[in-house]
Design a protein around this motif. Structure first.
Motif, PDB file in Angstrom:
ATOM      1  N   SER A 110       0.840  -1.193   0.000  1.00  0.00           N
ATOM      2  CA  SER A 110       0.000   0.000   0.000  1.00  0.00           C
ATOM      3  C   SER A 110       0.878   1.247   0.000  1.00  0.00           C
ATOM      4  O   SER A 110       2.007   1.233   0.480  1.00  0.00           O
ATOM      5  N   VAL A 157      -7.667  -3.700  -5.859  1.00  0.00           N
ATOM      6  CA  VAL A 157      -7.182  -2.737  -4.873  1.00  0.00           C
ATOM      7  C   VAL A 157      -8.342  -2.137  -4.101  1.00  0.00           C
ATOM      8  O   VAL A 157      -9.489  -2.147  -4.545  1.00  0.00           O
ATOM      9  N   ARG A 175      -5.259   6.738  -0.399  1.00  0.00           N
ATOM     10  CA  ARG A 175      -4.528   5.529   0.007  1.00  0.00           C
ATOM     11  C   ARG A 175      -4.936   4.378  -0.898  1.00  0.00           C
ATOM     12  O   ARG A 175      -6.137   4.114  -1.079  1.00  0.00           O
ATOM     13  N   THR A 177      -4.355   0.293  -1.594  1.00  0.00           N
ATOM     14  CA  THR A 177      -3.880  -0.954  -1.002  1.00  0.00           C
ATOM     15  C   THR A 177      -4.149  -2.097  -1.968  1.00  0.00           C
ATOM     16  O   THR A 177      -5.294  -2.288  -2.398  1.00  0.00           O
TER      17      THR A 177
END
Length: 191
Positions: A110, A157, A175, A177
């Motif tokens: 991430s 993701v 963000r 990940t």
């Protein structure tokens, strides 16, 4: 791919291979769309966020084809390359911005994108209803676009906002990940 090479490639593609659209037109059109969603969903900002993500996902699934056609870039070998390509080539191609890739997790699954500028948020003030500042992610369409585009290159993701200048934060941070790599699946037989 080295970060500097990605930045040079992004700049070259922006200058030579991309049809330009007036930034103010895009900004105002996007703002009108978000305002209409807020109206349609009676300022239920959680639902507006979901709709923006869904729209973005559908856009991302198609935008990746345009990205590969105009950039000539090969597939990335790992998530670090993917992050640099998204930042320095993808965002440069389509919005003429270059977010910074930071905050890698220890397992390299991430990272964050920090936006110094965001043309979709120009001229924007969130509604002053006591809820929008805490509930509305005005540019949530970016989350969906990244999810859709990365899914098309076999990367599942999760993408979410950590902070947004429009909400009074110091930075705008997304963000990303990596949940898993997807296997190529054959379509079901028609038999």
């Amino acid at each position: 791919m080295a970060s500097n090479k990605a930045a040079r490639d992004g700049e070259k593609i922006w200058k030579t291979n991309i049809d330009k659209v007036n930034a103010e037109l895009v900004t105002l059109t996007y703002g009108t769309m978000v305002a209409q969603l807020c109206s349609d969903y009676n300022n239920n900002y959680v639902e507006v966020n979901k709709q923006l993500d869904k729209m973005g996902y559908n856009i991302g699934m198609r935008l990746i084809e345009d990205f590969f056609a105009k950039s000539g870039m090969p597939r990335c070998g790992n998530l670090r390359e993917t992050a640099e390509t998204i930042s320095k080539i993808g965002f440069k191609m389509f919005l003429n911005i270059t977010p910074t890739v930071v905050n890698w997790s220890a397992d390299n699954k991430s990272f964050s994108l920090i936006f110094d500028e965001n043309p979709l948020a120009d001229f924007v003030e969130l509604p002053n209803d006591g809820r929008a500042q805490d509930e509305l992610w005005f540019c949530n369409i970016f989350c969906g676009i990244l999810r859709g585009a990365l899914e098309m290159v076999q990367m599942q993701v999760e993408v979410h906002y950590v902070s947004d200048i429009l909400r009074g934060n110091d930075t705008t941070e997304l963000r990303i990940t990596l949940l898993r790599y997807l296997e190529d699946e054959m379509p079901p037989d028609d038999e």
